[in-house]
Scaffold this active site. Structure first.
Site, PDB file in Angstrom:
ATOM      1  N   GLU A 106       0.730  -1.282  -0.019  1.00  0.00           N
ATOM      2  CA  GLU A 106      -0.015   0.005   0.001  1.00  0.00           C
ATOM      3  C   GLU A 106       0.824   1.282  -0.179  1.00  0.00           C
ATOM      4  OE1 GLU A 106      -3.070   2.098   3.124  1.00  0.00           O
ATOM      5  OE2 GLU A 106      -2.597   0.117   3.506  1.00  0.00           O
ATOM      6  N   ASP A 150       1.012   4.015  -3.032  1.00  0.00           N
ATOM      7  CA  ASP A 150       0.765   5.271  -2.951  1.00  0.00           C
ATOM      8  C   ASP A 150       1.778   6.094  -3.421  1.00  0.00           C
ATOM      9  OD1 ASP A 150      -0.505   7.702  -1.737  1.00  0.00           O
ATOM     10  OD2 ASP A 150       1.480   7.511  -0.321  1.00  0.00           O
ATOM     11  N   ASN A 203      -7.281   1.223   0.009  1.00  0.00           N
ATOM     12  CA  ASN A 203      -5.947   0.834   0.526  1.00  0.00           C
ATOM     13  C   ASN A 203      -5.410  -0.464  -0.261  1.00  0.00           C
ATOM     14  OD1 ASN A 203      -6.146   2.494   2.711  1.00  0.00           O
ATOM     15  ND2 ASN A 203      -6.802   0.886   4.114  1.00  0.00           N
ATOM     16  N   GLU A 225      -4.472   0.753  -3.762  1.00  0.00           N
ATOM     17  CA  GLU A 225      -2.937   1.044  -3.619  1.00  0.00           C
ATOM     18  C   GLU A 225      -2.081  -0.050  -3.719  1.00  0.00           C
ATOM     19  OE1 GLU A 225      -2.722   5.663  -1.517  1.00  0.00           O
ATOM     20  OE2 GLU A 225      -3.255   3.707  -0.253  1.00  0.00           O
TER      21      GLU A 225
END
Length: 246
Positions: A62, A66, A131, A134
């Protein structure tokens, strides 16, 4: 090979085949290392460990995803809006990678169906969708590298969702917008937060938002932050004409 072992291997092979096919449809290309993608949907509640004894969950992916999203979208905006200064570009990127938008992307792809967890999916918060989206991006980077990761973000995020004109008018946080306006206009404001549990027993928070000592909006939600944002949105619409002309 024992009879039971043969059944297990066959079952596992069928499971991998289904997962491979479903992930390939989402990605638009064939995954190489399927374990990367399995890890992207592994919740820490399973308490899984890798061969080195380190915990396996989607959280590290995650973090990586990102960073990949921010990088690709920053480059896109830099090239697409040559007149945009640093503040403008930062604000636009924030709108694209907002938690609300990432949750929408995860829901649209129905990624939650792949999550392996000891926690029932209905108990997950709304942010689980963003989440794992990502985490999926992070898995793509590990499996295929930056070029393929960039192509996926272009296909799944930028092309269908990034409309510069529409995003310019999109509000990220009604609370931030309202506070900025109050401070600029020298108006006092106050958020009165209290527990406001539902009849069903669900824990909720209520908010009364006052401006110049007058209650302008009320709201309730499952967290203080959400309740304040909801009340701020209602107050924004009450003062929208004044705010937008300043």
């Amino acid at each position: 090979m024992s009879f039971l072992k043969k059944i297990f291997v066959k079952s596992r092979s069928q499971e991998d085949g289904f997962f491979f096919n479903e992930i390939e449809i989402i990605l638009g290309f064939k995954p190489i290392n399927l374990d990367c993608y399995r890890k992207a949907f592994t919740h820490r509640s399973l308490n899984k460990l890798d061969k080195n004894g380190k915990p396996i969950s989607y959280e590290r992916l995650e973090f990586l995803g990102d960073a990949m999203l921010s990088s690709v979208i920053a480059a896109h905006l830099f090239n697409k809006v040559p007149s945009g200064d640093e503040g403008y570009l930062t604000k636009m990127r924030s709108k694209i990678v907002s938690r609300e938008h990432l949750n929408e992307l995860g829901r649209d792809l129905n990624l939650i169906r792949f999550v392996e967890s000891k926690v029932p999916t209905q108990h997950f918060g709304e942010n689980i969708h963003g989440n794992i989206f990502e985490a999926l991006v992070g898995a793509i980077y590990l499996d295929q590298g930056y070029p393929q990761c960039e192509k996926f973000i272009q296909k799944r995020v930028i092309e269908p969702y990034v409309d510069i004109a529409r995003l310019e008018g999109k509000v990220i946080s009604y609370k931030s917008l309202l506070i900025e306006w109050c401070q600029k206009e020298k108006r006092t404001f106050h958020y009165d937060v209290f527990e406001d549990n539902a009849i069903t027993g669900e824990r909720l928070f209520g908010v009364k938002l006052s401006i110049d000592e007058k209650v302008i909006a009320k709201a309730r939600a499952t967290s203080k932050k959400k309740a304040e944002e909801k009340a701020s949105q209602r107050a924004y619409f009450a003062f929208q004409e004044k705010i937008n002309t300043k």
